[in-house]
Design a protein around this motif. Structure first.
Motif, PDB file in Angstrom:
ATOM      1  N   ILE A 160      -1.027 -38.082 -21.112  1.00  0.00           N
ATOM      2  CA  ILE A 160      -0.784 -38.332 -19.680  1.00  0.00           C
ATOM      3  C   ILE A 160      -1.213 -37.088 -18.907  1.00  0.00           C
ATOM      4  CG2 ILE A 160       0.960 -38.845 -17.915  1.00  0.00           C
ATOM      5  CD1 ILE A 160       2.681 -40.104 -20.187  1.00  0.00           C
ATOM      6  N   PHE A 161      -2.085 -37.297 -17.913  1.00  0.00           N
ATOM      7  CA  PHE A 161      -2.560 -36.177 -17.096  1.00  0.00           C
ATOM      8  C   PHE A 161      -1.948 -36.311 -15.705  1.00  0.00           C
ATOM      9  CE2 PHE A 161      -6.140 -34.198 -14.507  1.00  0.00           C
ATOM     10  CZ  PHE A 161      -5.858 -32.898 -14.888  1.00  0.00           C
ATOM     11  N   VAL A 162      -1.224 -35.279 -15.278  1.00  0.00           N
ATOM     12  CA  VAL A 162      -0.547 -35.319 -13.979  1.00  0.00           C
ATOM     13  C   VAL A 162      -1.229 -34.344 -13.035  1.00  0.00           C
ATOM     14  CG1 VAL A 162       1.660 -35.104 -12.767  1.00  0.00           C
ATOM     15  CG2 VAL A 162       1.616 -35.842 -15.170  1.00  0.00           C
ATOM     16  N   ASP A 163      -1.821 -34.897 -11.973  1.00  0.00           N
ATOM     17  CA  ASP A 163      -2.604 -34.068 -11.043  1.00  0.00           C
ATOM     18  C   ASP A 163      -2.444 -34.627  -9.623  1.00  0.00           C
ATOM     19  OD1 ASP A 163      -4.333 -32.147 -10.122  1.00  0.00           O
ATOM     20  OD2 ASP A 163      -6.160 -33.160 -10.792  1.00  0.00           O
ATOM     21  N   ALA A 164      -1.177 -34.806  -9.212  1.00  0.00           N
ATOM     22  CA  ALA A 164      -0.944 -35.399  -7.884  1.00  0.00           C
ATOM     23  C   ALA A 164       0.042 -34.536  -7.096  1.00  0.00           C
ATOM     24  CB  ALA A 164      -0.453 -36.829  -8.046  1.00  0.00           C
ATOM     25  N   ASP A 165       0.997 -35.165  -6.431  1.00  0.00           N
ATOM     26  CA  ASP A 165       1.948 -34.469  -5.558  1.00  0.00           C
ATOM     27  C   ASP A 165       2.859 -33.514  -6.337  1.00  0.00           C
ATOM     28  OD1 ASP A 165       2.629 -36.945  -6.639  1.00  0.00           O
ATOM     29  OD2 ASP A 165       4.162 -37.355  -5.141  1.00  0.00           O
ATOM     30  N   LYS A 166       2.616 -32.226  -6.142  1.00  0.00           N
ATOM     31  CA  LYS A 166       3.314 -31.201  -6.948  1.00  0.00           C
ATOM     32  C   LYS A 166       4.831 -31.220  -6.722  1.00  0.00           C
ATOM     33  CE  LYS A 166      -0.945 -30.143  -7.503  1.00  0.00           C
ATOM     34  NZ  LYS A 166      -1.661 -31.139  -8.273  1.00  0.00           N
ATOM     35  N   ASP A 167       5.270 -31.687  -5.534  1.00  0.00           N
ATOM     36  CA  ASP A 167       6.715 -31.722  -5.274  1.00  0.00           C
ATOM     37  C   ASP A 167       7.405 -32.825  -6.076  1.00  0.00           C
ATOM     38  OD1 ASP A 167       5.169 -33.358  -3.665  1.00  0.00           O
ATOM     39  OD2 ASP A 167       6.477 -33.233  -1.915  1.00  0.00           O
ATOM     40  N   ASN A 168       6.642 -33.634  -6.771  1.00  0.00           N
ATOM     41  CA  ASN A 168       7.243 -34.695  -7.600  1.00  0.00           C
ATOM     42  C   ASN A 168       7.084 -34.456  -9.095  1.00  0.00           C
ATOM     43  OD1 ASN A 168       8.718 -36.808  -6.422  1.00  0.00           O
ATOM     44  ND2 ASN A 168       6.894 -37.523  -5.346  1.00  0.00           N
ATOM     45  N   TYR A 169       6.473 -33.344  -9.484  1.00  0.00           N
ATOM     46  CA  TYR A 169       6.187 -33.151 -10.917  1.00  0.00           C
ATOM     47  C   TYR A 169       7.451 -33.256 -11.776  1.00  0.00           C
ATOM     48  CZ  TYR A 169       1.210 -31.758 -10.806  1.00  0.00           C
ATOM     49  OH  TYR A 169      -0.160 -31.731 -10.699  1.00  0.00           O
ATOM     50  N   LEU A 170       8.559 -32.698 -11.282  1.00  0.00           N
ATOM     51  CA  LEU A 170       9.775 -32.776 -12.108  1.00  0.00           C
ATOM     52  C   LEU A 170      10.313 -34.205 -12.165  1.00  0.00           C
ATOM     53  CD1 LEU A 170      11.785 -29.456 -11.610  1.00  0.00           C
ATOM     54  CD2 LEU A 170      10.805 -30.395 -13.728  1.00  0.00           C
ATOM     55  N   ASN A 171      10.132 -34.948 -11.067  1.00  0.00           N
ATOM     56  CA  ASN A 171      10.510 -36.375 -11.097  1.00  0.00           C
ATOM     57  C   ASN A 171       9.621 -37.141 -12.074  1.00  0.00           C
ATOM     58  OD1 ASN A 171      12.538 -36.133  -9.147  1.00  0.00           O
ATOM     59  ND2 ASN A 171      11.014 -36.216  -7.499  1.00  0.00           N
ATOM     60  N   TYR A 172       8.338 -36.787 -12.106  1.00  0.00           N
ATOM     61  CA  TYR A 172       7.436 -37.426 -13.086  1.00  0.00           C
ATOM     62  C   TYR A 172       7.894 -37.065 -14.504  1.00  0.00           C
ATOM     63  CZ  TYR A 172       4.176 -38.411  -9.240  1.00  0.00           C
ATOM     64  OH  TYR A 172       3.614 -38.866  -8.074  1.00  0.00           O
ATOM     65  N   HIS A 173       8.195 -35.792 -14.682  1.00  0.00           N
ATOM     66  CA  HIS A 173       8.531 -35.337 -16.036  1.00  0.00           C
ATOM     67  C   HIS A 173       9.725 -36.110 -16.615  1.00  0.00           C
ATOM     68  CE1 HIS A 173       8.427 -32.746 -19.466  1.00  0.00           C
ATOM     69  NE2 HIS A 173       9.670 -32.354 -19.274  1.00  0.00           N
ATOM     70  N   LYS A 174      10.741 -36.316 -15.779  1.00  0.00           N
ATOM     71  CA  LYS A 174      11.936 -37.065 -16.231  1.00  0.00           C
ATOM     72  C   LYS A 174      11.549 -38.412 -16.810  1.00  0.00           C
ATOM     73  CE  LYS A 174      15.426 -35.462 -13.028  1.00  0.00           C
ATOM     74  NZ  LYS A 174      15.201 -35.456 -11.590  1.00  0.00           N
ATOM     75  N   ARG A 175      10.554 -39.042 -16.219  1.00  0.00           N
ATOM     76  CA  ARG A 175      10.148 -40.385 -16.639  1.00  0.00           C
ATOM     77  C   ARG A 175       9.096 -40.336 -17.749  1.00  0.00           C
ATOM     78  NH1 ARG A 175      11.964 -39.844 -11.624  1.00  0.00           N
ATOM     79  NH2 ARG A 175      12.945 -41.608 -10.567  1.00  0.00           N
ATOM     80  N   LEU A 176       8.144 -39.414 -17.589  1.00  0.00           N
ATOM     81  CA  LEU A 176       7.015 -39.384 -18.535  1.00  0.00           C
ATOM     82  C   LEU A 176       7.463 -39.004 -19.939  1.00  0.00           C
ATOM     83  CD1 LEU A 176       4.262 -37.778 -16.263  1.00  0.00           C
ATOM     84  CD2 LEU A 176       4.607 -40.203 -16.830  1.00  0.00           C
ATOM     85  N   ILE A 177       8.510 -38.197 -20.018  1.00  0.00           N
ATOM     86  CA  ILE A 177       8.977 -37.762 -21.331  1.00  0.00           C
ATOM     87  C   ILE A 177       9.451 -38.967 -22.158  1.00  0.00           C
ATOM     88  CG2 ILE A 177      11.373 -37.237 -20.635  1.00  0.00           C
ATOM     89  CD1 ILE A 177       9.150 -35.036 -22.874  1.00  0.00           C
TER      90      ILE A 177
END
Ligand code: SAM
Ligand code: CA
Length: 247
Positions: A160-177
């Motif tokens: 999974i490559f995450v390259d979007a809104d940096k203020d949501n990276y931790l929200n993405y991480h919670k789900r992507l994990i």
């Protein structure tokens, strides 16, 4: 002027590795890498997409050619098949991914802006890899939440490559994990954020750099403390942190 002893004390706690001397010391060295190892091996379609993107007003957002080359090799090394990308823009990293996957490989690609994706799409189609891409227009978070409702998506992604809104990276991480498989990789991009992660508080930073900086700092700390992953932060492009899920 600092005395020798003061200088030594200032040095205490700083890195001592000799290796850093071989890291990028100048624009000329970066240019050398591009001209020697990257551009000569860049697939024709990626070159075309890079040149097309260079004419777009938001071209600063694109993935650099050396990072594209890195992603392409990484995906091949891990035999990635089922992948996701959050933040597509005109599709340079997407094309690097699509070219690396086997013919039945898949990329769930998400972006709030379809127009920019469609700028690059003809090049992706011409390269014969568009069938691997499932593009979803809209914010990524609700799509991730929906996917999590179905158990068969859990642990299903190789990369999974995450390259979007940096203020949501931790929200993405919670789900992507939950969505990445054990042994799979998540790559968070721009984790050195223009070098601003080490800028003094009064440094003259562009507004958007200053705004997102605290989110990037918080992400970097959280990733380093997360026992569910092994991490490796690389100074490629604007910094990419690879996270390998271990449980
Ligand atoms: N990976 C791309 C490339 O190689 O060119 C660059 C992506 S660019 C840095 C960031 C992208 O994230 C933009 O195209 C923007 O529209 C998208 N974006 C911003 N917020 C988003 C969100 N909430 N969900 C999905 N995409 C988003
Ligand atoms: Ca990026």
């Amino acid at each position: 002027m600092a005395t020798n002893q003061e200088q030594q004390q200032n040095q205490a706690g700083r890195h001592q590795e000799v290796g850093h001397k071989s890291l990028l010391q100048s624009d000329a060295l970066y240019q050398y890498i591009l001209e020697t190892s990257v551009y000569p091996r860049e697939p024709e379609a990626m070159k075309e997409l890079r040149e097309l993107t260079a004419k777009h007003p938001w071209n600063i957002m694109t993935t650099s050619a050396d990072e594209g080359q890195f992603l392409n090799m990484l995906l091949k090394l891990i035999n990635a098949k089922n992948t996701m990308e959050i933040g597509v823009y005109t599709g340079y990293s997407l094309l690097a991914t699509a070219l690396a996957l086997p013919d039945d490989g898949k990329i769930l690609a998400m972006d709030i802006n379809r127009e920019n994706y469609e700028l690059g799409l003809p090049v992706i189609q011409k390269a014969g890899v568009a069938h691997k891409i499932d593009f979803k227009e809209g914010p990524a978070l609700p799509v991730l939440d929906l996917m999590l409702e179905d158990g068969k998506n859990h642990g299903s992604f190789d990369f999974i490559f995450v390259d979007a809104d940096k203020d949501n990276y931790l929200n993405y991480h919670k789900r992507l994990i939950e969505l990445v498989k054990v042994g799979g990789l998540i790559g968070y991009d721009n984790t050195l954020w223009n070098g601003s992660v080490v800028a003094p508080p009064d440094a003259p930073l562009r507004k958007y750099v200053r705004y997102y900086r605290d989110f990037v700092l918080e992400l970097n700390k959280a990733l380093a403390a997360d026992p569910r992953i092994e991490i490796c932060q690389l100074p490629v492009g604007d910094g990419i942190t690879l996270c390998r899920r271990i449980n």
